[in-house]
Design a protein around this motif. Structure first.
Motif, PDB file in Angstrom:
ATOM      1  N   HIS A 119      23.893 -31.323 -45.216  1.00  0.00           N
ATOM      2  CA  HIS A 119      25.179 -31.189 -45.916  1.00  0.00           C
ATOM      3  C   HIS A 119      26.269 -30.664 -44.969  1.00  0.00           C
ATOM      4  O   HIS A 119      27.384 -31.166 -44.954  1.00  0.00           O
ATOM      5  N   VAL A 120      25.919 -29.625 -44.227  1.00  0.00           N
ATOM      6  CA  VAL A 120      26.842 -28.996 -43.270  1.00  0.00           C
ATOM      7  C   VAL A 120      25.992 -28.546 -42.088  1.00  0.00           C
ATOM      8  O   VAL A 120      24.835 -28.159 -42.261  1.00  0.00           O
ATOM      9  N   SER A 121      26.551 -28.603 -40.886  1.00  0.00           N
ATOM     10  CA  SER A 121      25.798 -28.205 -39.701  1.00  0.00           C
ATOM     11  C   SER A 121      25.703 -26.677 -39.603  1.00  0.00           C
ATOM     12  O   SER A 121      26.697 -25.992 -39.384  1.00  0.00           O
ATOM     13  N   HIS A 122      24.485 -26.152 -39.758  1.00  0.00           N
ATOM     14  CA  HIS A 122      24.297 -24.699 -39.635  1.00  0.00           C
ATOM     15  C   HIS A 122      24.603 -24.233 -38.210  1.00  0.00           C
ATOM     16  O   HIS A 122      25.068 -23.118 -38.004  1.00  0.00           O
ATOM     17  N   LYS A 123      24.318 -25.100 -37.242  1.00  0.00           N
ATOM     18  CA  LYS A 123      24.564 -24.644 -35.857  1.00  0.00           C
ATOM     19  C   LYS A 123      26.066 -24.525 -35.595  1.00  0.00           C
ATOM     20  O   LYS A 123      26.496 -23.626 -34.867  1.00  0.00           O
ATOM     21  N   THR A 124      26.863 -25.395 -36.201  1.00  0.00           N
ATOM     22  CA  THR A 124      28.322 -25.268 -36.058  1.00  0.00           C
ATOM     23  C   THR A 124      28.792 -23.962 -36.695  1.00  0.00           C
ATOM     24  O   THR A 124      29.589 -23.209 -36.111  1.00  0.00           O
ATOM     25  N   LEU A 125      28.292 -23.691 -37.898  1.00  0.00           N
ATOM     26  CA  LEU A 125      28.681 -22.463 -38.602  1.00  0.00           C
ATOM     27  C   LEU A 125      28.171 -21.230 -37.846  1.00  0.00           C
ATOM     28  O   LEU A 125      28.894 -20.239 -37.684  1.00  0.00           O
ATOM     29  N   GLY A 126      26.922 -21.286 -37.378  1.00  0.00           N
ATOM     30  CA  GLY A 126      26.342 -20.146 -36.658  1.00  0.00           C
ATOM     31  C   GLY A 126      27.066 -19.870 -35.351  1.00  0.00           C
ATOM     32  O   GLY A 126      27.258 -18.715 -34.958  1.00  0.00           O
ATOM     33  N   GLY A 127      27.485 -20.934 -34.673  1.00  0.00           N
ATOM     34  CA  GLY A 127      28.248 -20.762 -33.434  1.00  0.00           C
ATOM     35  C   GLY A 127      29.583 -20.080 -33.717  1.00  0.00           C
ATOM     36  O   GLY A 127      29.989 -19.156 -33.004  1.00  0.00           O
ATOM     37  N   ALA A 128      30.258 -20.497 -34.790  1.00  0.00           N
ATOM     38  CA  ALA A 128      31.545 -19.884 -35.158  1.00  0.00           C
ATOM     39  C   ALA A 128      31.353 -18.430 -35.582  1.00  0.00           C
ATOM     40  O   ALA A 128      32.254 -17.599 -35.405  1.00  0.00           O
ATOM     41  N   ALA A 129      30.185 -18.120 -36.131  1.00  0.00           N
ATOM     42  CA  ALA A 129      29.899 -16.747 -36.571  1.00  0.00           C
ATOM     43  C   ALA A 129      29.517 -15.841 -35.403  1.00  0.00           C
ATOM     44  O   ALA A 129      29.381 -14.626 -35.584  1.00  0.00           O
ATOM     45  N   GLY A 130      29.295 -16.433 -34.225  1.00  0.00           N
ATOM     46  CA  GLY A 130      28.932 -15.636 -33.053  1.00  0.00           C
ATOM     47  C   GLY A 130      27.437 -15.378 -32.926  1.00  0.00           C
ATOM     48  O   GLY A 130      27.017 -14.466 -32.215  1.00  0.00           O
ATOM     49  N   LEU A 131      26.621 -16.216 -33.595  1.00  0.00           N
ATOM     50  CA  LEU A 131      25.170 -16.010 -33.509  1.00  0.00           C
ATOM     51  C   LEU A 131      24.561 -16.683 -32.287  1.00  0.00           C
ATOM     52  O   LEU A 131      23.395 -16.428 -31.967  1.00  0.00           O
ATOM     53  N   GLY A 132      25.295 -17.521 -31.614  1.00  0.00           N
ATOM     54  CA  GLY A 132      24.752 -18.196 -30.448  1.00  0.00           C
ATOM     55  C   GLY A 132      25.751 -19.191 -29.891  1.00  0.00           C
ATOM     56  O   GLY A 132      26.881 -19.287 -30.383  1.00  0.00           O
ATOM     57  N   PHE A 133      25.312 -19.920 -28.854  1.00  0.00           N
ATOM     58  CA  PHE A 133      26.143 -20.974 -28.261  1.00  0.00           C
ATOM     59  C   PHE A 133      25.364 -22.285 -28.315  1.00  0.00           C
ATOM     60  O   PHE A 133      24.139 -22.279 -28.491  1.00  0.00           O
ATOM     61  N   ILE A 134      26.068 -23.400 -28.193  1.00  0.00           N
ATOM     62  CA  ILE A 134      25.392 -24.697 -28.205  1.00  0.00           C
ATOM     63  C   ILE A 134      24.860 -24.980 -26.797  1.00  0.00           C
ATOM     64  O   ILE A 134      25.616 -25.043 -25.827  1.00  0.00           O
ATOM     65  N   GLY A 135      23.544 -25.135 -26.717  1.00  0.00           N
ATOM     66  CA  GLY A 135      22.894 -25.335 -25.420  1.00  0.00           C
ATOM     67  C   GLY A 135      22.773 -26.795 -25.036  1.00  0.00           C
ATOM     68  O   GLY A 135      23.205 -27.690 -25.775  1.00  0.00           O
ATOM     69  N   ARG A 136      22.153 -27.035 -23.855  1.00  0.00           N
ATOM     70  CA  ARG A 136      21.959 -28.427 -23.400  1.00  0.00           C
ATOM     71  C   ARG A 136      21.190 -29.242 -24.430  1.00  0.00           C
ATOM     72  O   ARG A 136      21.384 -30.457 -24.533  1.00  0.00           O
ATOM     73  N   SER A 137      20.294 -28.579 -25.165  1.00  0.00           N
ATOM     74  CA  SER A 137      19.454 -29.264 -26.169  1.00  0.00           C
ATOM     75  C   SER A 137      20.232 -29.587 -27.429  1.00  0.00           C
ATOM     76  O   SER A 137      19.660 -30.135 -28.374  1.00  0.00           O
ATOM     77  N   SER A 138      21.511 -29.183 -27.471  1.00  0.00           N
ATOM     78  CA  SER A 138      22.364 -29.395 -28.640  1.00  0.00           C
ATOM     79  C   SER A 138      21.965 -28.482 -29.795  1.00  0.00           C
ATOM     80  O   SER A 138      22.441 -28.671 -30.913  1.00  0.00           O
ATOM     81  N   LEU A 139      21.092 -27.509 -29.524  1.00  0.00           N
ATOM     82  CA  LEU A 139      20.698 -26.528 -30.535  1.00  0.00           C
ATOM     83  C   LEU A 139      21.555 -25.278 -30.374  1.00  0.00           C
ATOM     84  O   LEU A 139      22.181 -25.063 -29.329  1.00  0.00           O
ATOM     85  N   LEU A 140      21.560 -24.439 -31.424  1.00  0.00           N
ATOM     86  CA  LEU A 140      22.242 -23.150 -31.351  1.00  0.00           C
ATOM     87  C   LEU A 140      21.316 -22.169 -30.627  1.00  0.00           C
ATOM     88  O   LEU A 140      20.172 -21.957 -31.057  1.00  0.00           O
ATOM     89  N   ILE A 141      21.809 -21.594 -29.539  1.00  0.00           N
ATOM     90  CA  ILE A 141      20.974 -20.728 -28.699  1.00  0.00           C
ATOM     91  C   ILE A 141      21.413 -19.274 -28.870  1.00  0.00           C
ATOM     92  O   ILE A 141      22.509 -18.887 -28.433  1.00  0.00           O
TER      93      ILE A 141
END
Ligand code: SF4
Ligand code: SF4
Length: 226
Positions: A119-141
């Protein structure tokens, strides 16, 4: 007794952590929607914040993965998703009790196959929340837990205090790039080959006792940068 906004935020974080969340953050949706107007196009409501919860994956289960997902990982993946969905429901119910809109977004419910999306990208939301950065794997790190976290979110009108995106990247690490069985991971997340990854996940979903489009290889090797 009426709670202040700070008390409500502390209550939500405590509730999430009591129920098993390892990470808790809040994203301001306004700047995200300016960059990505379609971000919330699949969900109803006019939300202004996203509460993002993360649950760490079990290290022993991850150890069972070598070049492909295992039945142990498949089961664990589903259980962590269910746990996240329960935490999101508890938070949404609490927020609604305070008189604000709150929409729990499932941890892993596919609503589009081409490309595979929720429905919505959790990694996009988590990145905006400061929980991580988007890594080479395209995952939230996450800086400490790497990619070994799964996420769910609650969209809300409750004006919680939002975090800030991290200014970090993968640095000299290429662990996931070297281990990806699909060759999908490149120098930057922008060059990540989603199609190659998904073709491999479809193959993995036919493995005995796996039954889901999962992998886990790039998750296992990504243990954080600090
Ligand atoms: S999930 Fe598997 S196939 Fe996809 S990028 Fe990660 S390691 Fe490669
Ligand atoms: S394994 Fe290394 S290169 Fe891959 S996403 Fe994690 S930190 Fe970045």
């Amino acid at each position: 007794m009426t709670m202040t906004l700070n008390e409500q935020q502390a209550r939500l974080e405590a509730l999430a952590r009591e129920q098993g969340a390892s990470l808790f953050g809040v994203a301001d949706l306004q700047p995200l929607l300016e960059r990505e107007p379609e971000l919330l196009s699949r969900v109803p409501g006019a939300h202004t914040r996203a509460v993002v919860m993360g649950v760490r994956l079990n290290a022993c289960v991850l150890e069972s993965i070598h070049e492909a997902p295992t039945p142990l990982y498949a089961h664990h993946y589903m259980q962590v998703n269910y746990l996240l969905d329960r935490i999101a429901l508890a938070l949404a119910t609490t927020i609604e009790g305070w008189g604000h809109a709150a929409l729990p977004i499932p941890a892993s419910q596919v609503v589009s196959n081409r490309p595979l999306q929720g429905h919505v990208s959790h990694k996009t939301l988590g990145g905006a929340a400061g929980l991580g950065f988007i890594g080479r794997s395209s995952l939230l790190i996450h800086p400490q837990y790497g990619a070994q976290v799964r996420y769910a979110s609650v969209l809300t009108t409750l004006p919680l205090k939002a975090g800030q995106p991290l200014k970090q990247d993968c640095g000299s690490c290429h662990a996931c790039q070297e281990s990806c069985p699909a060759g999908a991971i490149r120098e930057s997340s922008a060059a990540y080959d989603l199609t190659a990854c998904h073709q491999t996940l479809q193959t993995f979903s036919r493995l005995p006792f796996v039954g889901h489009q999962i992998c886990g290889v790039c998750v296992k090797v990504c243990k954080g940068r600090s």
